[in-house]
Design a protein around this motif. Structure first.
Motif, PDB file in Angstrom:
ATOM      1  N   ARG A  97       0.833  -1.202   0.000  1.00 53.40           N
ATOM      2  CA  ARG A  97       0.000   0.000   0.000  1.00 53.40           C
ATOM      3  C   ARG A  97       0.870   1.255   0.000  1.00 53.40           C
ATOM      4  N   ARG A  98       1.950   1.208   0.749  1.00 52.41           N
ATOM      5  CA  ARG A  98       2.864   2.354   0.851  1.00 52.41           C
ATOM      6  C   ARG A  98       3.456   2.694  -0.511  1.00 52.41           C
ATOM      7  N   ALA A  99       3.992   1.668  -1.189  1.00 51.46           N
ATOM      8  CA  ALA A  99       4.607   1.881  -2.501  1.00 51.46           C
ATOM      9  C   ALA A  99       3.567   2.345  -3.519  1.00 51.46           C
ATOM     10  N   ASP A 100       2.378   1.744  -3.478  1.00 50.62           N
ATOM     11  CA  ASP A 100       1.318   2.148  -4.414  1.00 50.62           C
ATOM     12  C   ASP A 100       0.960   3.621  -4.229  1.00 50.62           C
ATOM     13  N   THR A 101       0.891   4.083  -2.991  1.00 53.23           N
ATOM     14  CA  THR A 101       0.557   5.482  -2.721  1.00 53.23           C
ATOM     15  C   THR A 101       1.655   6.413  -3.217  1.00 53.23           C
TER      16      THR A 101
ATOM     17  N   TYR B  56       3.745  -1.179   9.309  1.00 60.01           N
ATOM     18  CA  TYR B  56       4.077  -2.386   8.556  1.00 60.01           C
ATOM     19  C   TYR B  56       2.845  -3.261   8.350  1.00 60.01           C
ATOM     20  N   LEU B  57       2.030  -3.405   9.409  1.00 59.11           N
ATOM     21  CA  LEU B  57       0.850  -4.255   9.324  1.00 59.11           C
ATOM     22  C   LEU B  57      -0.157  -3.693   8.319  1.00 59.11           C
ATOM     23  N   ASN B  58      -0.278  -2.372   8.266  1.00 60.54           N
ATOM     24  CA  ASN B  58      -1.205  -1.753   7.333  1.00 60.54           C
ATOM     25  C   ASN B  58      -0.680  -1.772   5.896  1.00 60.54           C
TER      26      ASN B  58
END
Length: 137
Positions: free
Chosen positions: A28-32, A82-84
């Motif tokens: 999700r982090r990389a996609d954002t 990390y979990l999110n």
């Protein structure tokens, strides 16, 4: 980042220890970051303990060489990130384990399968991993 330890269980499943990296997969982090046109860098949990095979499991370890409650709180915040970032890989709870130095003020608790986070002192984490990942050993 990569696998720094590997153990094959008698049933054929494998346990890998991965240092500071997820080993690929959706983030999700990389996609954002990509969506906003920003440079992509991966989140880097301290250690992943991953069982693969018939009984897959994954635990994220965040190590804190501290007994300071503020530092421990910061570690819990990191774990929540990390979990999110990769929830689909972290289905068995608790999936985020904070590992501080042992200290008297820390109330020892068993892992709670209804909670995503757990604090396990450094002198107990190896036994806890074996109990979770390889209970028949």
């Amino acid at each position: 980042t990569g696998v720094v330890g590997r153990y094959t269980l008698p049933d054929g499943d494998r346990i890998d220890l991965r240092y500071q990296g997820w080993g690929g997969g959706p983030s999700r982090r990389a996609d954002t970051l990509v969506r906003h046109g920003l440079p992509v860098s991966s989140s880097r949990p301290d250690i992943l303990v991953e069982r693969s095979g018939a009984h897959p499991d994954l635990v994220v370890l965040e190590l804190k060489a501290s007994r300071n409650p503020g530092t421990i709180g910061d570690g819990l915040s990191q774990l929540l990130g990390y979990l999110n970032d990769r929830p689909e890989r972290l289905s068995t709870q608790p999936a985020g384990w904070l590992v501080p130095f042992p200290f008297d003020a820390l109330e020892p608790l068993s892992p709670d399968p209804a909670e995503p986070l757990w604090i396990v002192p450094a002198d107990s984490v190896a036994d806890a991993i074996v109990t979770r990942m390889a209970p028949t050993l």
